[in-house]
Design an enzyme around this catalytic site. Structure first.
Site, PDB file in Angstrom:
ATOM      1  N   GLU A 147       0.851  -1.193   0.000  1.00  0.00           N
ATOM      2  CA  GLU A 147       0.000   0.000   0.000  1.00  0.00           C
ATOM      3  C   GLU A 147       0.886   1.243   0.000  1.00  0.00           C
ATOM      4  O   GLU A 147       0.910   2.041   0.939  1.00  0.00           O
ATOM      5  CB  GLU A 147      -0.940  -0.059   1.202  1.00  0.00           C
ATOM      6  CG  GLU A 147      -1.879  -1.255   1.109  1.00  0.00           C
ATOM      7  CD  GLU A 147      -2.590  -1.604   2.405  1.00  0.00           C
ATOM      8  OE1 GLU A 147      -2.558  -0.804   3.352  1.00  0.00           O
ATOM      9  OE2 GLU A 147      -3.180  -2.705   2.471  1.00  0.00           O
TER      10      GLU A 147
ATOM     11  N   GLU B 203      -8.134   4.897   4.561  1.00  0.00           N
ATOM     12  CA  GLU B 203      -7.949   4.069   3.361  1.00  0.00           C
ATOM     13  C   GLU B 203      -7.993   4.921   2.101  1.00  0.00           C
ATOM     14  O   GLU B 203      -8.852   5.796   1.963  1.00  0.00           O
ATOM     15  CB  GLU B 203      -9.045   2.997   3.283  1.00  0.00           C
ATOM     16  CG  GLU B 203      -9.076   2.023   4.443  1.00  0.00           C
ATOM     17  CD  GLU B 203      -8.039   0.915   4.338  1.00  0.00           C
ATOM     18  OE1 GLU B 203      -7.311   0.880   3.317  1.00  0.00           O
ATOM     19  OE2 GLU B 203      -7.960   0.091   5.261  1.00  0.00           O
TER      20      GLU B 203
END
Length: 376
Positions: free
Chosen positions: A169, A335
């Site tokens: 990520e 997120e």
């Protein structure tokens, strides 16, 4: 024609690469783990010829829904990354691209190299406002870096920000770069005022080993760090062990853990509503944080996200829940998408490193909006 992934964060296995129209590839699993989804490789090719690259094991990856409406990224100079035509048939991911130059890189998302990470650490410590602390070594012997921004004092709110527990990520560290660039700007009024009342503890990369190894989700031992916050150990999860110990020494008034989501094409927050200590004050400050962020950037939204935990049912091995409960503070998991922000799409670049950086700078304004409420 030649394909290689023998570099920082590289990940691909070549099954067949004899013809440009029929390249067969597979993503390598994280070490000692079944997780995989991150890819990053370099193609040496004939310019102007379409290359059809099929990732044959995409359908069995950690998050197969992440391939729906997804487009891979490519770059000639490793600075500008653009989206290329990509299809998913339920089993395989097919990337089609006619390179303009002799070599080109492809990746799941814009990589954030370990070299750039080290540059970031050294750049921040040039600021009079920033102290650099070495927390300890990872399993592969890399540094666990903590940046302390602002002069610690008892009356100040302690704000902790961690990123990249899941190494694939990489947008999370781009976010941190934008966040730090604004926080350390001595001509930014919000940053200057925040440092009068707050001290920031920032870990730009929680998982440097996994980042270099080309992992999606785990550290060198194949451990998902975001399930280690109840009982971390030096043997399996030293990264969490060090950070949690440092938190114990400082205390925490607000915690933000920065991530990326494979499937959802939105920026969103996951809160700590399910922890036993969650109360009205925490809820009110959290809602205030969201409203400020909504008011300053169209990149954020609250309609789409994860299902909210029922009271008392939060998973206390997850960082944001564990920290919220241990320190009785507001905590969020933030997120960002691998794909694009569906509310503000960009066909050429999708969600990008630049947008992640800007979002990091914008989040500082949201923290400014709640700073005075954190210790009242």
């Amino acid at each position: 024609m030649f394909i290689t992934a023998q570099f920082d964060s590289g990940n691909i296995e070549v099954i067949e690469a004899n013809e440009p129209s029929a390249i067969q590839l597979a993503i390598r699993k994280d070490n000692q783990s079944d997780f995989y989804q991150w890819f990053h490789f370099k193609l040496y090719a004939e310019p102007g010829v379409e290359h059809v690259m099929t990732i044959t094991n995409a359908g069995q990856s950690a998050y197969p829904d992440g391939w729906k409406d997804y487009s891979a990224l490519a770059s000639y100079d490793r600075e500008t990354w653009f989206r290329v035509p990509t299809e998913y048939n339920g089993k395989e991911l097919v990337i089609r691209h006619s390179p303009d130059q002799e070599s080109v890189y492809y990746a799941y998302f814009t990589p954030y190299s370990y070299e750039r990470h080290m540059d970031l650490i050294q750049w921040t410590q040039q600021s009079i406002e920033c102290d650099h602390v070495l927390l300890g070594p990872t399993l592969d012997g890399r540094d666990m870096n903590l940046l302390i921004v602002g002069e610690p004092a008892d009356h100040k709110a302690k704000i902790w920000v961690t990123a990249r527990q899941h190494p694939g990520e990489s947008m999370a560290e781009w976010f941190i770069e934008g966040f730090l660039s604004r926080l350390l700007d001595d001509e930014d009024g919000a940053a200057r005022r925040l440092l009068e009342t707050c001290v920031f503890y920032i870990v730009p990369n929680m998982n440097p080993d996994g980042s270099v190894r080309g992992h999606l989700r785990t550290n060198a031992a194949g451990v998902n760090l975001n399930r280690e916050w109840a009982e971390p150990s030096l043997e399996k999860s030293p990264e969490v062990y060090y950070v949690l110990n440092a938190m114990q020494q400082t205390g925490v008034d607000f915690y933000l853990d920065v991530h990326g989501d494979e499937a959802l094409p939105y920026n969103f927050l996951a809160g700590c509503e399910g922890v036993p200590s969650y109360n009205d004050k925490t809820h009110q400050i959290g809602e205030q944080f969201k409203q400020v962020l909504l008011s300053i950037t169209p990149e954020f939204q609250t309609e789409y996200g994860y299902e909210i935990d029922k009271p008392g049912e939060a998973n206390l091995t997850v960082a944001s829940n564990a920290v919220s409960e241990r320190f009785n503070c507001l905590a969020f998991t933030l997120e960002m998408p691998f794909k694009d922000n569906a509310n503000l799409p960009d066909v050429d670049f999708g969600w990008s490193a630049n947008r992640s950086q800007q979002f990091g700078a914008d989040v500082l304004s949201a923290i400014y909006g709640i700073a005075n409420s954190l210790r009242s």
